[in-house]
Design a protein around this motif. Structure first.
Motif, PDB file in Angstrom:
ATOM      1  N   ILE A   1       8.839  -0.416  -9.337  1.00  0.00           N
ATOM      2  CA  ILE A   1       8.524  -1.691 -10.006  1.00  0.00           C
ATOM      3  C   ILE A   1       9.395  -2.797  -9.416  1.00  0.00           C
ATOM      4  CG2 ILE A   1       8.776  -2.960 -12.179  1.00  0.00           C
ATOM      5  CD1 ILE A   1       7.759  -0.486 -13.644  1.00  0.00           C
TER       6      ILE A   1
ATOM      7  N   LEU B   1       9.654   5.473 -10.471  1.00  0.00           N
ATOM      8  CA  LEU B   1       8.723   4.396 -10.829  1.00  0.00           C
ATOM      9  C   LEU B   1       9.457   3.097 -11.179  1.00  0.00           C
ATOM     10  CD1 LEU B   1       5.969   6.285 -12.894  1.00  0.00           C
ATOM     11  CD2 LEU B   1       5.861   5.470 -10.542  1.00  0.00           C
ATOM     12  N   GLN B   2      10.602   3.226 -11.815  1.00  0.00           N
ATOM     13  CA  GLN B   2      11.384   2.020 -12.132  1.00  0.00           C
ATOM     14  C   GLN B   2      11.841   1.319 -10.852  1.00  0.00           C
ATOM     15  OE1 GLN B   2      14.311   3.714 -14.805  1.00  0.00           O
ATOM     16  NE2 GLN B   2      13.273   2.865 -16.615  1.00  0.00           N
TER      17      GLN B   2
ATOM     18  N   GLN C   1       0.229   0.136 -12.840  1.00  0.00           N
ATOM     19  CA  GLN C   1       0.171   1.600 -12.831  1.00  0.00           C
ATOM     20  C   GLN C   1       1.500   2.196 -13.301  1.00  0.00           C
ATOM     21  OE1 GLN C   1       0.499   3.644  -9.061  1.00  0.00           O
ATOM     22  NE2 GLN C   1      -1.163   5.064  -9.574  1.00  0.00           N
ATOM     23  N   ALA C   2       2.597   1.679 -12.745  1.00  0.00           N
ATOM     24  CA  ALA C   2       3.923   2.203 -13.081  1.00  0.00           C
ATOM     25  C   ALA C   2       4.264   1.922 -14.556  1.00  0.00           C
ATOM     26  CB  ALA C   2       4.984   1.586 -12.169  1.00  0.00           C
TER      27      ALA C   2
ATOM     28  N   THR D   1      10.580  11.132 -12.359  1.00  0.00           N
ATOM     29  CA  THR D   1       9.404  10.261 -12.222  1.00  0.00           C
ATOM     30  C   THR D   1       9.758   8.852 -12.712  1.00  0.00           C
ATOM     31  OG1 THR D   1       7.993  12.158 -12.662  1.00  0.00           O
ATOM     32  CG2 THR D   1       6.971   9.989 -12.830  1.00  0.00           C
ATOM     33  N   LYS D   2      10.452   8.813 -13.844  1.00  0.00           N
ATOM     34  CA  LYS D   2      10.834   7.528 -14.432  1.00  0.00           C
ATOM     35  C   LYS D   2      11.726   6.736 -13.467  1.00  0.00           C
ATOM     36  CE  LYS D   2      12.950   5.682 -18.621  1.00  0.00           C
ATOM     37  NZ  LYS D   2      13.632   5.989 -19.899  1.00  0.00           N
TER      38      LYS D   2
ATOM     39  N   VAL E   1       3.958   1.573  -1.309  1.00  0.00           N
ATOM     40  CA  VAL E   1       4.497   1.750  -2.663  1.00  0.00           C
ATOM     41  C   VAL E   1       3.434   2.367  -3.565  1.00  0.00           C
ATOM     42  CG1 VAL E   1       5.508   0.648  -4.695  1.00  0.00           C
ATOM     43  CG2 VAL E   1       6.077  -0.192  -2.439  1.00  0.00           C
ATOM     44  N   GLY E   2       2.212   1.901  -3.410  1.00  0.00           N
ATOM     45  CA  GLY E   2       1.098   2.461  -4.182  1.00  0.00           C
ATOM     46  C   GLY E   2       0.946   3.954  -3.929  1.00  0.00           C
TER      47      GLY E   2
ATOM     48  N   ASN F   1       7.966  -3.690  -6.075  1.00  0.00           N
ATOM     49  CA  ASN F   1       6.711  -4.434  -6.250  1.00  0.00           C
ATOM     50  C   ASN F   1       6.974  -5.887  -6.672  1.00  0.00           C
ATOM     51  OD1 ASN F   1       4.650  -2.435  -5.707  1.00  0.00           O
ATOM     52  ND2 ASN F   1       5.250  -1.437  -7.610  1.00  0.00           N
TER      53      ASN F   1
ATOM     54  N   ASP G   1      -2.244  -5.795  -4.532  1.00  0.00           N
ATOM     55  CA  ASP G   1      -1.748  -4.415  -4.527  1.00  0.00           C
ATOM     56  C   ASP G   1      -0.427  -4.290  -5.274  1.00  0.00           C
ATOM     57  OD1 ASP G   1      -2.978  -3.537  -1.187  1.00  0.00           O
ATOM     58  OD2 ASP G   1      -3.922  -3.426  -3.171  1.00  0.00           O
ATOM     59  N   PHE G   2       0.470  -5.242  -5.057  1.00  0.00           N
ATOM     60  CA  PHE G   2       1.752  -5.207  -5.774  1.00  0.00           C
ATOM     61  C   PHE G   2       1.512  -5.281  -7.280  1.00  0.00           C
ATOM     62  CE2 PHE G   2       4.732  -4.795  -2.525  1.00  0.00           C
ATOM     63  CZ  PHE G   2       4.665  -5.773  -1.548  1.00  0.00           C
ATOM     64  N   ALA G   3       0.604  -6.144  -7.686  1.00  0.00           N
ATOM     65  CA  ALA G   3       0.299  -6.303  -9.119  1.00  0.00           C
ATOM     66  C   ALA G   3      -0.303  -5.023  -9.688  1.00  0.00           C
ATOM     67  CB  ALA G   3      -0.658  -7.479  -9.332  1.00  0.00           C
TER      68      ALA G   3
ATOM     69  N   GLN H   1       3.814   5.864  -5.665  1.00  0.00           N
ATOM     70  CA  GLN H   1       3.582   5.946  -7.108  1.00  0.00           C
ATOM     71  C   GLN H   1       2.497   6.972  -7.454  1.00  0.00           C
ATOM     72  OE1 GLN H   1       4.619   1.262  -8.088  1.00  0.00           O
ATOM     73  NE2 GLN H   1       2.861   2.186  -9.022  1.00  0.00           N
ATOM     74  N   THR H   2       1.400   6.888  -6.770  1.00  0.00           N
ATOM     75  CA  THR H   2       0.283   7.793  -7.062  1.00  0.00           C
ATOM     76  C   THR H   2       0.692   9.245  -6.828  1.00  0.00           C
ATOM     77  OG1 THR H   2      -1.312   6.080  -6.496  1.00  0.00           O
ATOM     78  CG2 THR H   2      -2.114   8.338  -6.485  1.00  0.00           C
TER      79      THR H   2
ATOM     80  N   LYS I   1       0.830  -1.214   0.000  1.00  0.00           N
ATOM     81  CA  LYS I   1       0.000   0.000   0.000  1.00  0.00           C
ATOM     82  C   LYS I   1       0.861   1.259   0.000  1.00  0.00           C
ATOM     83  CE  LYS I   1      -4.236  -1.942   1.895  1.00  0.00           C
ATOM     84  NZ  LYS I   1      -4.068  -3.216   1.199  1.00  0.00           N
TER      85      LYS I   1
ATOM     86  N   ASN J   1       0.124  -2.028  -8.555  1.00  0.00           N
ATOM     87  CA  ASN J   1       1.185  -1.020  -8.579  1.00  0.00           C
ATOM     88  C   ASN J   1       2.043  -1.174  -9.838  1.00  0.00           C
ATOM     89  OD1 ASN J   1       0.355  -0.171  -6.038  1.00  0.00           O
ATOM     90  ND2 ASN J   1       1.997  -1.224  -4.947  1.00  0.00           N
ATOM     91  N   ILE J   2       2.385  -2.401 -10.143  1.00  0.00           N
ATOM     92  CA  ILE J   2       3.223  -2.661 -11.325  1.00  0.00           C
ATOM     93  C   ILE J   2       2.508  -2.177 -12.580  1.00  0.00           C
ATOM     94  CG2 ILE J   2       4.206  -4.476 -12.796  1.00  0.00           C
ATOM     95  CD1 ILE J   2       4.853  -6.018 -10.192  1.00  0.00           C
TER      96      ILE J   2
ATOM     97  N   TRP K   1       2.438   4.264 -16.928  1.00  0.00           N
ATOM     98  CA  TRP K   1       3.047   5.597 -17.016  1.00  0.00           C
ATOM     99  C   TRP K   1       4.303   5.539 -17.879  1.00  0.00           C
ATOM    100  CZ3 TRP K   1       7.532   8.197 -16.496  1.00  0.00           C
ATOM    101  CH2 TRP K   1       7.455   9.599 -16.478  1.00  0.00           C
ATOM    102  N   LEU K   2       5.146   4.542 -17.640  1.00  0.00           N
ATOM    103  CA  LEU K   2       6.407   4.413 -18.372  1.00  0.00           C
ATOM    104  C   LEU K   2       6.145   4.215 -19.870  1.00  0.00           C
ATOM    105  CD1 LEU K   2       8.378   2.201 -15.843  1.00  0.00           C
ATOM    106  CD2 LEU K   2       8.930   4.561 -16.453  1.00  0.00           C
TER     107      LEU K   2
ATOM    108  N   ASP L   1       9.888  14.473 -15.851  1.00  0.00           N
ATOM    109  CA  ASP L   1       9.693  13.098 -16.322  1.00  0.00           C
ATOM    110  C   ASP L   1      10.860  12.198 -15.942  1.00  0.00           C
ATOM    111  OD1 ASP L   1       7.836  13.505 -19.492  1.00  0.00           O
ATOM    112  OD2 ASP L   1       7.297  13.838 -17.398  1.00  0.00           O
TER     113      ASP L   1
ATOM    114  N   ASN M   1       3.885  14.682 -11.143  1.00  0.00           N
ATOM    115  CA  ASN M   1       4.407  14.796 -12.509  1.00  0.00           C
ATOM    116  C   ASN M   1       3.363  15.443 -13.418  1.00  0.00           C
ATOM    117  OD1 ASN M   1       4.404  13.049 -15.375  1.00  0.00           O
ATOM    118  ND2 ASN M   1       6.406  13.869 -14.786  1.00  0.00           N
TER     119      ASN M   1
ATOM    120  N   HIS N   1       5.140   7.468 -21.453  1.00  0.00           N
ATOM    121  CA  HIS N   1       6.180   8.473 -21.499  1.00  0.00           C
ATOM    122  C   HIS N   1       7.473   7.930 -22.053  1.00  0.00           C
ATOM    123  CE1 HIS N   1       3.225  10.059 -18.641  1.00  0.00           C
ATOM    124  NE2 HIS N   1       3.709  11.269 -18.911  1.00  0.00           N
TER     125      HIS N   1
ATOM    126  N   ILE O   1       3.149  10.294  -9.629  1.00  0.00           N
ATOM    127  CA  ILE O   1       2.477  10.462 -10.927  1.00  0.00           C
ATOM    128  C   ILE O   1       1.630  11.735 -10.939  1.00  0.00           C
ATOM    129  CG2 ILE O   1       0.665   9.486 -12.414  1.00  0.00           C
ATOM    130  CD1 ILE O   1       1.871   6.691 -11.752  1.00  0.00           C
TER     131      ILE O   1
END
Lengths: 150, 60
Positions: A70, A66-67, B51-52, A62-63, A41-42, A73, B44-46, A45-46, A39, B48-49, B55-56, A59, A52, B59, A49
């Motif tokens: 991932i 987010l990487q 969502q990220a 942000t990249k 990490v969510g 996650n 939730d992990f799924a 991210q939110t 939760k 999140n992935i 975006w990637l 960007d 951004n 962009h 984003i």
């Protein structure tokens, strides 16, 4: 009589399974912390984003964030999948979970140190920094619980 | 909770007294809650992935 006996045996076998499944409170703590980590990490991210979208984070930053998220996650998913297969945290299980989570913890640590440097808006930077620190604490908490520190 | 109750009813039918033991186990360490927590975390992990990655991808 035969049916009753079979039912009793089945119940005893089921109970034995339940006993094995219920004998590790640390496992429950790890599950809870994984849920909190997911939760958090969510939320990171939110927030990133949305910032951004509001042009508060470039960007490129942000990249990067987010990487890294991932990666966290994916490590979290693997930890969840593995934890579902075990009924207690024996030594091999602890080692496996630590190995799964260590790269994610390192990644978050790097983000805490450098991930928000490109964010010019102070409020946004602080919000994301706080979320990342919270995530770092949760993941470290899992590590401590796995290592038998709880 | 519904699953725990169903299990208790099943065990009580087959062997009275076991249900009390199960309730005791649940109360002592709450470990029966592990699976729902893990399911929730996995979902939730799924999410999140997704969502990220979305975006990637947008962009590039």
């Amino acid at each position: 009589m035969k049916l009753k006996r079979r039912s009793q045996i089945a119940a005893l076998i089921a109970l034995a399974s339940l006993l094995v499944a219920c004998n590790d409170a640390t496992l429950a703590q790890v599950a809870k912390d994984l849920d909190i980590a997911a939760k958090t990490v969510g939320a990171v991210q939110t927030t990133v984003i949305q910032a951004n979208q509001a042009k508060l984070i470039p960007d490129s930053d942000t990249k990067l964030i987010l990487q890294a998220c991932i990666q966290v996650n994916q490590a979290g998913q693997e930890a969840v999948a593995f934890t579902k297969t075990i009924s207690q945290l024996d030594e091999p299980s602890r080692t496996k979970l630590v190995n799964l989570l260590t790269p994610a913890i390192t990644s978050v640590g790097n983000l805490v140190q450098n991930g928000t440097l490109g964010i010019k808006d102070q409020g946004t930077q602080q919000r994301i920094q706080l979320l990342l620190s919270s995530l770092q604490a949760t993941l470290s908490g899992i590590q401590i619980a796995i290592s038998g520190g709880n | 909770m519904p699953l725990a109750l169903a299990l208790i009813q099943l065990f009580n039918t087959a062997s009275p007294g076991i249900a009390q033991l199960i309730l005791l186990i649940k109360k002592k360490d709450g470990t029966i809650a592990v699976m729902p927590l893990l399911d929730e975390a996995g979902k939730d992990f799924a999410d999140n992935i997704s969502q990220a990655q979305e975006w990637l991808k947008a962009h590039g």
